[in-house]
Design a protein around this motif. Structure first.
Motif, mmCIF file in Angstrom:
data_model
loop_
_atom_site.group_PDB
_atom_site.id
_atom_site.type_symbol
_atom_site.label_atom_id
_atom_site.label_comp_id
_atom_site.label_asym_id
_atom_site.label_seq_id
_atom_site.Cartn_x
_atom_site.Cartn_y
_atom_site.Cartn_z
ATOM 1 N N ALA A 1 5.450 26.757 5.977
ATOM 2 C CA ALA A 1 4.497 25.644 5.950
ATOM 3 C C ALA A 1 3.073 26.184 5.802
ATOM 4 O O ALA A 1 2.259 25.629 5.047
ATOM 5 C CB ALA A 1 4.628 24.812 7.219
ATOM 6 N N PHE A 2 2.764 27.287 6.498
ATOM 7 C CA PHE A 2 1.423 27.884 6.448
ATOM 8 C C PHE A 2 1.116 28.375 5.035
ATOM 9 O O PHE A 2 0.059 28.074 4.467
ATOM 10 C CB PHE A 2 1.340 29.038 7.451
ATOM 11 C CG PHE A 2 0.005 29.727 7.461
ATOM 12 C CD1 PHE A 2 -1.080 29.165 8.125
ATOM 13 C CD2 PHE A 2 -0.169 30.928 6.794
ATOM 14 C CE1 PHE A 2 -2.310 29.786 8.128
ATOM 15 C CE2 PHE A 2 -1.401 31.557 6.787
ATOM 16 C CZ PHE A 2 -2.478 30.984 7.457
ATOM 17 N N ILE A 3 2.067 29.097 4.455
ATOM 18 C CA ILE A 3 1.831 29.673 3.127
ATOM 19 C C ILE A 3 1.705 28.582 2.061
ATOM 20 O O ILE A 3 0.734 28.536 1.302
ATOM 21 C CB ILE A 3 2.963 30.670 2.753
ATOM 22 C CG1 ILE A 3 2.880 31.898 3.666
ATOM 23 C CG2 ILE A 3 2.853 31.084 1.288
ATOM 24 C CD1 ILE A 3 4.033 32.869 3.514
ATOM 25 N N PHE A 4 2.695 27.654 2.030
ATOM 26 C CA PHE A 4 2.666 26.633 0.977
ATOM 27 C C PHE A 4 1.523 25.636 1.196
ATOM 28 O O PHE A 4 0.843 25.242 0.242
ATOM 29 C CB PHE A 4 4.016 25.921 0.884
ATOM 30 C CG PHE A 4 5.039 26.735 0.154
ATOM 31 C CD1 PHE A 4 5.126 26.657 -1.222
ATOM 32 C CD2 PHE A 4 5.880 27.595 0.842
ATOM 33 C CE1 PHE A 4 6.058 27.434 -1.908
ATOM 34 C CE2 PHE A 4 6.808 28.364 0.173
ATOM 35 C CZ PHE A 4 6.902 28.292 -1.201
ATOM 36 N N GLY A 5 1.304 25.233 2.457
ATOM 37 C CA GLY A 5 0.194 24.322 2.750
ATOM 38 C C GLY A 5 -1.128 24.993 2.397
ATOM 39 O O GLY A 5 -2.019 24.379 1.794
ATOM 40 N N GLY A 6 -1.231 26.289 2.747
ATOM 41 C CA GLY A 6 -2.446 27.046 2.459
ATOM 42 C C GLY A 6 -2.683 27.177 0.963
ATOM 43 O O GLY A 6 -3.806 27.017 0.479
ATOM 44 N N LEU A 7 -1.588 27.428 0.230
ATOM 45 C CA LEU A 7 -1.704 27.556 -1.236
ATOM 46 C C LEU A 7 -2.219 26.267 -1.871
ATOM 47 O O LEU A 7 -3.073 26.292 -2.750
ATOM 48 C CB LEU A 7 -0.338 27.912 -1.834
ATOM 49 C CG LEU A 7 -0.018 29.396 -1.988
ATOM 50 C CD1 LEU A 7 1.395 29.556 -2.527
ATOM 51 C CD2 LEU A 7 -1.019 30.054 -2.936
ATOM 52 N N ILE A 8 -1.655 25.140 -1.379
ATOM 53 C CA ILE A 8 -2.077 23.841 -1.918
ATOM 54 C C ILE A 8 -3.570 23.630 -1.620
ATOM 55 O O ILE A 8 -4.339 23.194 -2.489
ATOM 56 C CB ILE A 8 -1.213 22.705 -1.324
ATOM 57 C CG1 ILE A 8 0.222 22.817 -1.860
ATOM 58 C CG2 ILE A 8 -1.797 21.345 -1.679
ATOM 59 C CD1 ILE A 8 1.227 21.951 -1.136
ATOM 60 N N ALA A 9 -3.984 23.986 -0.402
ATOM 61 C CA ALA A 9 -5.394 23.845 -0.028
ATOM 62 C C ALA A 9 -6.265 24.739 -0.899
ATOM 63 O O ALA A 9 -7.361 24.351 -1.327
ATOM 64 C CB ALA A 9 -5.574 24.191 1.442
ATOM 65 N N LEU A 10 -5.761 25.939 -1.196
ATOM 66 C CA LEU A 10 -6.507 26.899 -2.017
ATOM 67 C C LEU A 10 -6.701 26.344 -3.435
ATOM 68 O O LEU A 10 -7.810 26.373 -3.984
ATOM 69 C CB LEU A 10 -5.734 28.217 -2.062
ATOM 70 C CG LEU A 10 -6.461 29.419 -2.659
ATOM 71 C CD1 LEU A 10 -7.578 29.860 -1.730
ATOM 72 C CD2 LEU A 10 -5.505 30.579 -2.886
ATOM 73 N N ILE A 11 -5.595 25.808 -3.987
ATOM 74 C CA ILE A 11 -5.686 25.189 -5.321
ATOM 75 C C ILE A 11 -6.704 24.051 -5.276
ATOM 76 O O ILE A 11 -7.534 23.892 -6.183
ATOM 77 C CB ILE A 11 -4.295 24.668 -5.771
ATOM 78 C CG1 ILE A 11 -3.325 25.838 -5.945
ATOM 79 C CG2 ILE A 11 -4.400 23.878 -7.074
ATOM 80 C CD1 ILE A 11 -1.868 25.422 -6.087
ATOM 81 N N GLY A 12 -6.646 23.265 -4.194
ATOM 82 C CA GLY A 12 -7.591 22.156 -4.021
ATOM 83 C C GLY A 12 -9.028 22.650 -4.026
ATOM 84 O O GLY A 12 -9.909 22.060 -4.667
ATOM 85 N N GLN A 13 -9.267 23.781 -3.333
ATOM 86 C CA GLN A 13 -10.628 24.327 -3.257
ATOM 87 C C GLN A 13 -11.104 24.772 -4.647
ATOM 88 O O GLN A 13 -12.231 24.499 -5.043
ATOM 89 C CB GLN A 13 -10.653 25.500 -2.271
ATOM 90 C CG GLN A 13 -12.056 25.997 -1.940
ATOM 91 C CD GLN A 13 -12.904 24.917 -1.268
ATOM 92 O OE1 GLN A 13 -12.444 24.271 -0.328
ATOM 93 N NE2 GLN A 13 -14.114 24.693 -1.773
ATOM 94 N N PHE A 14 -10.208 25.438 -5.390
ATOM 95 C CA PHE A 14 -10.553 25.864 -6.758
ATOM 96 C C PHE A 14 -10.932 24.646 -7.606
ATOM 97 O O PHE A 14 -11.925 24.654 -8.330
ATOM 98 C CB PHE A 14 -9.367 26.583 -7.414
ATOM 99 C CG PHE A 14 -9.348 28.057 -7.130
ATOM 100 C CD1 PHE A 14 -10.419 28.858 -7.522
ATOM 101 C CD2 PHE A 14 -8.274 28.651 -6.473
ATOM 102 C CE1 PHE A 14 -10.415 30.227 -7.264
ATOM 103 C CE2 PHE A 14 -8.265 30.010 -6.207
ATOM 104 C CZ PHE A 14 -9.335 30.805 -6.601
ATOM 105 N N LEU A 15 -10.081 23.597 -7.492
ATOM 106 C CA LEU A 15 -10.337 22.381 -8.270
ATOM 107 C C LEU A 15 -11.682 21.768 -7.895
ATOM 108 O O LEU A 15 -12.463 21.363 -8.760
ATOM 109 C CB LEU A 15 -9.206 21.365 -8.032
ATOM 110 C CG LEU A 15 -7.856 21.689 -8.674
ATOM 111 C CD1 LEU A 15 -6.782 20.733 -8.163
ATOM 112 C CD2 LEU A 15 -7.951 21.594 -10.201
#
Lengths: 149, 337
Positions: free
Chosen positions: A32-46
């Protein structure tokens, strides 16, 4: 076999709990940490990207959410989202894209029952309760705020 | 006065044991890739089976399996006295539409995942009672139709608990006859609905295990047989943990069947196939019995088999209303012909 039913039920519940495998908490949490974090990271890039294109903070936020929702809907349609969620768990279900997945998946499935009584009626089967209680609690908090501020 | 063919509390014996004349099985891709893949007659790779909906695909599988069984028995549909079939969908639509298309006198059954064994027991009674020469039976299930009726849309992202089971996509048909070559059905033990308070719709094995153990015990008590009479005692779809639970209950009651105990749900998938606790659904016991089990009996690997169909009597409505999930189990004795 001869014991009263209530005792048998209690004993059986104990046996079931003893044999039932425990959920792999550590693996699920890390997933959950890795995938949730990845989604948040993509969100930040966007978000940075949209701001770089000259959008205001608010507009860039809205554009980011829309893009994430679109991607989740696309991945659901391609049949990939449930495969990711198997590992991502709460990390993929709780964010806004989980919401998109919970609407697109029944929409796909109930297409066979027609657009009105199939897709239309079933679209909110999973997301519906979230909306109802989300709106209700927002309304209650607003009411309290109005009287007690 | 006790009925002529009744022994003990729940068992019936057959004076002229009905014969299992022919069988046919169709399964989905995942089942075809499993350890029993080579024992099935047809493997379909498209979950829609060229139909517009999964429900239509499930119905088509059942119809083909039943027609294939009739052909293999060297019969035509006109020879069939009764068709007994059922499935998991509301109002058993797969069986109903199959019966519409086959135009054979039809008795629709619902025994959840125990449906095939329920049909075998009743079919054998119809034949030994002198009411039929040939009975066609069948059962089917489909992962996608069961998921959407009982749980979530297929594409929804959820983490399934480790004790959850995977509904088998498949269908099986079987022809029972008064005489002919093949394995025979000598006894049937009809189970009671047993409810030990289980409520988790993801844990079907735990809901069914007490019923399975109850029926197995009554079978031994009724027939006076000991556990070593059977080469194999095989349950329908208890899964890894349900099997363990049933085994524990049986041991606690003095019946140790550990050395000859198997479960169709455990046999059908390999651990790496991500089915967690194993297979479930009407098709689980149906395709394993009509495929692997009967082939093994015909090869002579098993001579005395006690098969137990197990069903969780769950409805999405009753479980939301806080009702328990009771279980049912029917046992049938299959002996090499």
């Amino acid at each position: 076999m001869t014991q009263p039913l209530e005792i048998r039920k209690k004993q059986y519940k104990k046996l079931v709990d003893e044999i039932k495998p425990r959920p792999p908490l550590v693996r699920n949490t890390v997933g959950a940490f890795i995938f949730g974090g990845l989604i948040a990271l993509i969100g930040q890039f966007l978000l940075n990207f949209f701001q770089g294109q000259g959008l205001s903070v608010n507009d860039a936020g809205a554009a980011t959410s829309s893009t994430l929702v679109f991607l989740a809907a696309l991945f659901t349609g391609l049949g990939i989202y449930d495969e990711i969620a198997k590992y991502g768990g709460a990390g993929t279900i709780v964010p806004i894209n989980g919401f998109a997945n919970s609407m697109v998946s029944p929409a796909m499935e109930y297409r066979t029952e027609g657009f009105v009584l199939g897709v239309g009626a079933r679209l909110f089967t999973i997301a519906g309760p979230v909306l109802v209680f989300g709106i209700l609690s927002a309304w209650l908090v607003a009411l309290l705020y109005h009287f007690f501020r | 006065m006790v009925a002529l063919k009744k022994i003990g509390a729940q068992t019936r014996w057959f004076q002229n044991p009905p014969v299992i004349l022919a069988c046919a099985t169709i399964v989905g891709e995942k089942e075809g890739m499993g350890p029993l893949g080579h024992t099935f007659d047809k493997i379909i790779t498209d979950s829609h089976y060229h139909e517009k909906s999964w429900e239509k695909a499930e119905q088509r599988m059942l119809q083909e399996a039943m027609q294939m069984a009739v052909e293999r028995a060297g019969l035509s549909l006109k020879d069939i006295d009764f068709m007994l079939a059922g499935d998991l969908l509301n109002q058993i639509i797969s069986a109903n539409y199959t019966a519409r298309n086959l135009e054979v006198p039809f008795i629709g059954l619902y025994g959840a995942c125990a449906t095939l064994y329920e049909s075998m027991a009743l079919g054998a009674m119809l034949i030994d009672g002198g009411f039929a020469e040939y009975v066609l039976i069948g059962a089917c299930s489909h992962y996608a139709t069961a998921e959407r009726q009982y749980r979530f849309p297929v594409e929804q992202g959820v983490q399934r608990p480790l004790y959850a089971q995977w509904t088998v996509t498949g269908a099986a048909g079987m022809v029972l006859a008064r005489q002919g070559p093949g394995p025979v059905i000598t006894h049937a033990t009809i189970g009671k609905v047993v409810d030990l308070g289980q409520q988790d719709p993801m844990n079907m094995g735990a809901a069914m295990a007490p019923a399975a153990a109850d029926t197995i015990m009554y079978h031994f008590v009724d027939t006076g047989r000991t556990t070593d009479y059977y080469d194999l005692v095989v349950t329908g779809d208890l899964g890894t943990y349900g099997k363990e639970l049933a085994q524990r209950i049986l041991i606690n009651n003095g019946y140790d069947i550990t050395s000859c105990f198997a479960d169709c749900g455990v046999l059908i998938y390999a651990p790496e196939q991500d089915a967690h606790a194993g297979g479930s659904g009407c098709a689980c016991s149906a395709v394993v019995t009509c495929g692997y089990l009967l082939q093994e009996i015909q090869k002579g690997h098993y001579r005395h088999v006690l098969g137990i169909g197990t069903g969780a009597l769950l409805s999405p409505c009753s479980s939301l209303q806080g009702e328990n999930i009771p279980g049912i189990a029917h046992a049938v004795v299959i002996e090499a012909g």
